[in-house]
Design a protein around this motif. Structure first.
Motif, short mmCIF file in Angstrom:
data_model
loop_
_atom_site.label_atom_id
_atom_site.label_comp_id
_atom_site.label_asym_id
_atom_site.label_seq_id
_atom_site.Cartn_x
_atom_site.Cartn_y
_atom_site.Cartn_z
N ASP A 241 0.81 -1.22 0.00
CA ASP A 241 0.00 0.00 0.00
C ASP A 241 0.84 1.28 0.00
OD1 ASP A 241 0.99 -0.59 2.51
OD2 ASP A 241 -0.70 0.25 3.59
N ARG A 242 2.17 1.13 -0.13
CA ARG A 242 3.04 2.31 -0.08
C ARG A 242 4.07 2.27 -1.20
NH1 ARG A 242 4.55 3.09 6.37
NH2 ARG A 242 2.43 3.60 7.08
N PHE A 243 4.26 3.40 -1.83
CA PHE A 243 5.25 3.52 -2.90
C PHE A 243 6.66 3.23 -2.40
CE2 PHE A 243 8.17 6.49 -5.24
CZ PHE A 243 8.22 5.77 -6.43
N GLU A 244 6.99 3.75 -1.21
CA GLU A 244 8.33 3.54 -0.66
C GLU A 244 8.59 2.06 -0.41
OE1 GLU A 244 6.09 5.64 0.47
OE2 GLU A 244 6.98 7.61 0.00
N SER A 245 7.56 1.34 0.00
CA SER A 245 7.71 -0.10 0.23
C SER A 245 7.94 -0.82 -1.09
CB SER A 245 6.47 -0.65 0.92
OG SER A 245 6.26 -0.04 2.17
N ARG A 246 7.24 -0.40 -2.13
CA ARG A 246 7.44 -1.02 -3.44
C ARG A 246 8.87 -0.80 -3.94
NH1 ARG A 246 2.16 1.38 -4.52
NH2 ARG A 246 0.57 -0.26 -4.37
N LEU A 247 9.41 0.36 -3.68
CA LEU A 247 10.79 0.64 -4.10
C LEU A 247 11.77 -0.30 -3.39
CD1 LEU A 247 10.93 4.55 -4.14
CD2 LEU A 247 10.93 3.02 -6.11
N THR A 248 11.59 -0.49 -2.08
CA THR A 248 12.47 -1.37 -1.32
C THR A 248 12.37 -2.81 -1.82
OG1 THR A 248 12.29 0.05 0.63
CG2 THR A 248 13.04 -2.21 0.98
N LEU A 249 11.16 -3.27 -2.03
CA LEU A 249 10.95 -4.62 -2.54
C LEU A 249 11.51 -4.77 -3.95
CD1 LEU A 249 7.33 -4.99 -1.18
CD2 LEU A 249 9.21 -6.52 -0.56
#
Length: 216
Positions: A65-73
């Motif tokens: 649900d978060r753009f920052e999380s998608r970047l890390t993944l």
């Protein structure tokens, strides 16, 4: 008493988790004592479910649900697709395991189980479910790798498998996974706990399977 959701799940599986991180395979890996046939069997099976692991990571990216999380993944997915996959290919060459031999080798029960649970978690479209599996798959490996004695074994096949799972970037990624599970897991506590427990069981079975033939 643990207060973080990820810690509660870990404590609920503590006995099996400890058996995995203290497994014979882990102990022998740290000293460079894993026999070539055992190491080859283990790596062939581990590489076998890399495709399903990428499916799981893709599902985590899609369901986050978060753009920052998608970047890390996404950054971690790139490492697995590049550096880690390259390690496998170099290790297979060093151990004399060609592509035909890898193709002829059937999945162990634990490998089939890992492939299934990764795709099952991905199919739920639940971020919490994918995180539960990832927290075990990565967190348990960080745990045993950080315990490996120094200096590392001379063979890169052993040493790099340890350092791939004991470095600052990997430790930061595991901390990220734990924080994400703490954030979203409580809303799907029962499902996340089920995926977590079953994945810990599979990790122990996977280490056991590496010795299944050599100990006969």
């Amino acid at each position: 008493m643990p207060t973080r959701f990820s810690e509660i799940l870990r404590q609920s599986c503590e006995t099996t988790w400890t058996r995995a991180i203290e497994h014979r395979f882990v102990r022998e890996l740290g000293t460079g004592g894993v026999a070539d046939d055992v190491m080859a069997r283990y790596l062939v099976q581990d590489h076998r479910f890399l495709d399903s692991f990428l499916v799981l990571l893709g599902a985590a990216i899609a369901s986050s649900d978060r753009f920052e999380s998608r970047l890390t993944l996404g950054r971690f997915t790139g490492m697995v697709s590049g550096e880690e996959n390259t390690y496998f290919l170099r290790a297979f060459d060093a151990l004399g395991v060609d592509a035909d031999a890898r193709m002829r080798t059937p999945d162990t029960k634990a490998t089939a189980g890992f492939k299934a649970i990764m795709r099952e978690a991905a199919a739920t479209r639940s971020y919490a479910a994918t995180l539960a599996v990832l927290n075990v798959a990565e967190g348990l490996y960080l745990d045993w790798a950080q315990r490996a004695p120094r200096p590392l074994p001379q063979s890169f096949v052993h040493a790099e498998w340890i350092t791939l799972h004991d470095n600052a970037m990997f430790a930061d990624f595991v901390a990220f996974l734990q924080a994400e599970l703490d954030r979203v897991g409580p809303d799907e506590a029962a499902g996340a706990a089920d995926f977590f427990r079953r994945t810990v069981d599979l990790e122990l079975a996977f280490f056991d399977a590496a010795y299944a033939r050599s100990d006969r």
